[in-house]
Design a protein around this motif. Structure first.
Motif, PDB file in Angstrom:
ATOM      1  N   ALA A 134       0.831  -1.209   0.000  1.00  0.00           N
ATOM      2  CA  ALA A 134       0.000   0.000   0.000  1.00  0.00           C
ATOM      3  C   ALA A 134       0.863   1.256   0.000  1.00  0.00           C
ATOM      4  O   ALA A 134       0.529   2.259  -0.661  1.00  0.00           O
ATOM      5  CB  ALA A 134      -0.934  -0.012   1.205  1.00  0.00           C
ATOM      6  N   THR A 135       1.975   1.227   0.729  1.00  0.00           N
ATOM      7  CA  THR A 135       2.887   2.372   0.759  1.00  0.00           C
ATOM      8  C   THR A 135       3.503   2.606  -0.616  1.00  0.00           C
ATOM      9  O   THR A 135       3.610   3.756  -1.087  1.00  0.00           O
ATOM     10  CB  THR A 135       4.004   2.130   1.792  1.00  0.00           C
ATOM     11  N   ILE A 136       3.899   1.524  -1.277  1.00  0.00           N
ATOM     12  CA  ILE A 136       4.487   1.635  -2.614  1.00  0.00           C
ATOM     13  C   ILE A 136       3.468   2.204  -3.600  1.00  0.00           C
ATOM     14  O   ILE A 136       3.783   3.095  -4.403  1.00  0.00           O
ATOM     15  CB  ILE A 136       5.000   0.255  -3.085  1.00  0.00           C
ATOM     16  N   GLU A 137       2.240   1.698  -3.538  1.00  0.00           N
ATOM     17  CA  GLU A 137       1.183   2.185  -4.434  1.00  0.00           C
ATOM     18  C   GLU A 137       0.947   3.681  -4.247  1.00  0.00           C
ATOM     19  O   GLU A 137       0.804   4.436  -5.215  1.00  0.00           O
ATOM     20  CB  GLU A 137      -0.107   1.411  -4.170  1.00  0.00           C
ATOM     21  N   GLU A 138       0.900   4.119  -2.998  1.00  0.00           N
ATOM     22  CA  GLU A 138       0.641   5.533  -2.717  1.00  0.00           C
ATOM     23  C   GLU A 138       1.796   6.408  -3.193  1.00  0.00           C
ATOM     24  O   GLU A 138       1.583   7.500  -3.748  1.00  0.00           O
ATOM     25  CB  GLU A 138       0.419   5.728  -1.212  1.00  0.00           C
ATOM     26  N   GLU A 139       3.037   5.945  -3.015  1.00  0.00           N
ATOM     27  CA  GLU A 139       4.190   6.731  -3.466  1.00  0.00           C
ATOM     28  C   GLU A 139       4.207   6.853  -4.993  1.00  0.00           C
ATOM     29  O   GLU A 139       4.541   7.918  -5.537  1.00  0.00           O
ATOM     30  CB  GLU A 139       5.491   6.099  -2.968  1.00  0.00           C
ATOM     31  N   ILE A 140       3.845   5.780  -5.683  1.00  0.00           N
ATOM     32  CA  ILE A 140       3.780   5.845  -7.151  1.00  0.00           C
ATOM     33  C   ILE A 140       2.709   6.846  -7.578  1.00  0.00           C
ATOM     34  O   ILE A 140       2.921   7.658  -8.495  1.00  0.00           O
ATOM     35  CB  ILE A 140       3.481   4.449  -7.742  1.00  0.00           C
ATOM     36  N   LYS A 141       1.563   6.798  -6.932  1.00  0.00           N
ATOM     37  CA  LYS A 141       0.464   7.711  -7.265  1.00  0.00           C
ATOM     38  C   LYS A 141       0.881   9.176  -7.070  1.00  0.00           C
ATOM     39  O   LYS A 141       0.620  10.029  -7.933  1.00  0.00           O
ATOM     40  CB  LYS A 141      -0.752   7.387  -6.392  1.00  0.00           C
ATOM     41  N   VAL A 142       1.536   9.462  -5.951  1.00  0.00           N
ATOM     42  CA  VAL A 142       1.967  10.839  -5.669  1.00  0.00           C
ATOM     43  C   VAL A 142       2.976  11.318  -6.719  1.00  0.00           C
ATOM     44  O   VAL A 142       2.898  12.453  -7.211  1.00  0.00           O
ATOM     45  CB  VAL A 142       2.575  10.929  -4.249  1.00  0.00           C
ATOM     46  N   LYS A 143       3.914  10.443  -7.075  1.00  0.00           N
ATOM     47  CA  LYS A 143       4.926  10.827  -8.071  1.00  0.00           C
ATOM     48  C   LYS A 143       4.291  11.024  -9.445  1.00  0.00           C
ATOM     49  O   LYS A 143       4.678  11.929 -10.198  1.00  0.00           O
ATOM     50  CB  LYS A 143       6.022   9.757  -8.141  1.00  0.00           C
ATOM     51  N   MET A 144       3.297  10.194  -9.783  1.00  0.00           N
ATOM     52  CA  MET A 144       2.595  10.358 -11.061  1.00  0.00           C
ATOM     53  C   MET A 144       1.847  11.688 -11.101  1.00  0.00           C
ATOM     54  O   MET A 144       1.871  12.396 -12.123  1.00  0.00           O
ATOM     55  CB  MET A 144       1.614   9.205 -11.272  1.00  0.00           C
ATOM     56  N   GLU A 145       1.180  12.018 -10.008  1.00  0.00           N
ATOM     57  CA  GLU A 145       0.445  13.294  -9.958  1.00  0.00           C
ATOM     58  C   GLU A 145       1.387  14.469 -10.172  1.00  0.00           C
ATOM     59  O   GLU A 145       1.049  15.433 -10.867  1.00  0.00           O
ATOM     60  CB  GLU A 145      -0.285  13.417  -8.618  1.00  0.00           C
ATOM     61  N   LEU A 157      -6.020  11.248 -10.629  1.00  0.00           N
ATOM     62  CA  LEU A 157      -5.642   9.861 -10.327  1.00  0.00           C
ATOM     63  C   LEU A 157      -6.382   9.405  -9.077  1.00  0.00           C
ATOM     64  O   LEU A 157      -6.291  10.040  -8.025  1.00  0.00           O
ATOM     65  CB  LEU A 157      -4.138   9.752 -10.101  1.00  0.00           C
ATOM     66  N   ILE A 158      -7.112   8.319  -9.181  1.00  0.00           N
ATOM     67  CA  ILE A 158      -7.884   7.796  -8.048  1.00  0.00           C
ATOM     68  C   ILE A 158      -7.060   6.778  -7.261  1.00  0.00           C
ATOM     69  O   ILE A 158      -6.999   6.815  -6.034  1.00  0.00           O
ATOM     70  CB  ILE A 158      -9.191   7.155  -8.545  1.00  0.00           C
ATOM     71  N   ALA A 159      -6.416   5.864  -7.956  1.00  0.00           N
ATOM     72  CA  ALA A 159      -5.620   4.847  -7.259  1.00  0.00           C
ATOM     73  C   ALA A 159      -4.686   4.157  -8.240  1.00  0.00           C
ATOM     74  O   ALA A 159      -4.956   4.085  -9.448  1.00  0.00           O
ATOM     75  CB  ALA A 159      -6.513   3.814  -6.579  1.00  0.00           C
ATOM     76  N   VAL A 160      -3.590   3.661  -7.693  1.00  0.00           N
ATOM     77  CA  VAL A 160      -2.677   2.777  -8.424  1.00  0.00           C
ATOM     78  C   VAL A 160      -2.673   1.454  -7.671  1.00  0.00           C
ATOM     79  O   VAL A 160      -2.325   1.405  -6.492  1.00  0.00           O
ATOM     80  CB  VAL A 160      -1.260   3.363  -8.499  1.00  0.00           C
ATOM     81  N   LEU A 161      -3.061   0.381  -8.337  1.00  0.00           N
ATOM     82  CA  LEU A 161      -3.208  -0.922  -7.682  1.00  0.00           C
ATOM     83  C   LEU A 161      -2.246  -1.931  -8.288  1.00  0.00           C
ATOM     84  O   LEU A 161      -2.212  -2.120  -9.505  1.00  0.00           O
ATOM     85  CB  LEU A 161      -4.655  -1.424  -7.828  1.00  0.00           C
ATOM     86  N   MET A 162      -1.467  -2.572  -7.414  1.00  0.00           N
ATOM     87  CA  MET A 162      -0.548  -3.627  -7.837  1.00  0.00           C
ATOM     88  C   MET A 162      -1.190  -4.967  -7.511  1.00  0.00           C
ATOM     89  O   MET A 162      -1.468  -5.261  -6.347  1.00  0.00           O
ATOM     90  CB  MET A 162       0.798  -3.472  -7.123  1.00  0.00           C
TER      91      MET A 162
END
Length: 259
Positions: A134-145, A157-162
């Protein structure tokens, strides 16, 4: 005949110069290649088909699905199925189309590839298969934004799901062995705790019995024995049955009822 052709031509012109915007969609007019700032919601839109067209875009949540090999901190490759959930902000669709074009999903995908590589390279492969996901997903989302905001404003962006993460074979086996060892250790600790509790219980019981015997032996003084003997004689004297009592005058030695 000319009148029929005129009516037919008018109908064709009207059909090709209108667009229907349905719920969950918006329309943006593009005239001579330039997008209008006005966003059209539900309804029918008329336009000049020779110089204009209406671009329809969905405002509903969209899902981009990818299967990627993500790098880890130790240099391993982790296969994962990715879902990128996003939607377009209605009022900012002209900005997205102007800056990114209609193929904006390819831009989102490219931004994800870059962001995921940067973020995942900071984590170990096992982290992607644990509570750190979950931490990795959130960090990817923040960097994408952050990266998308530099190119266009209007993609939420709503969510990034692995999902379906597949670790390298050797690492997966090592993790399974480690988890099994941890479970065995926890089971053994539980058994030892139970054995310790049982030993403590037996010690407490033995101590209680010892203390009870000590108290009883300390309480049996000569005076107490004599008092108990007197009470016993008294009870015998009240009995209507005949009896033989052999005594030394202090304590009864034998009591035999006569039937």
């Amino acid at each position: 005949m000319k009148k029929k052709f005129l009516i037919l031509g008018t109908m064709v012109f009207l059909l090709t110069s209108c667009a229907i915007i349905r719920p969950g969609e918006t329309g943006v007019k593009q005239t001579l290649g330039e997008f209008s700032d006005e966003v059209i919601t539900q309804g029918t839109v008329f336009y000049n088909p020779f110089v204009s067209k209406v671009i329809k875009e969905s405002t509903q949540t969209s899902n981009i699905k990818l299967v990627l090999s993500l790098p880890s901190k130790e240099g391993l490759s982790v296969e994962s199925e990715i879902s990128i959930l996003y939607r377009l902000e209605q009022s900012k669709i002209p900005s997205v189309l102007t800056n990114l074009g209609q193929e904006y999903e390819s831009i989102i995908t490219s931004v994800f590839r870059s962001a995921s590589s940067d973020v995942c390279a900071k984590f170990y492969a096992k982290d992607m298969h644990s509570g750190m996901r979950a931490t990795i997903e959130e960090e990817i989302k923040v960097k994408m934004e952050d990266n998308l905001s530099k190119q266009a404003d209007g993609i939420e962006l709503i969510a990034v799901l692995m999902k379906s993460i597949q670790l390298p074979m050797g690492l997966a086996s090592s993790i399974e062995q480690k988890l099994q060892a941890e479970q065995d250790a926890m089971r053994m600790e539980f058994i030892l705790q139970q054995a310790t509790l049982e030993a403590d219980r037996k010690i407490i019981e033995a101590k209680g019995e010892r203390d009870a015997q000590k108290i009883l032996s300390e309480g049996l003084t000569d005076e107490l024995i004599q008092i108990r003997s007197i009470e016993a004689f008294r009870e015998l004297s009240r009995s209507q049955n005949s009896k033989i009592i052999i005594t030394d005058g202090k304590t009864p030695l034998l009591i035999e009822p006569n039937q």
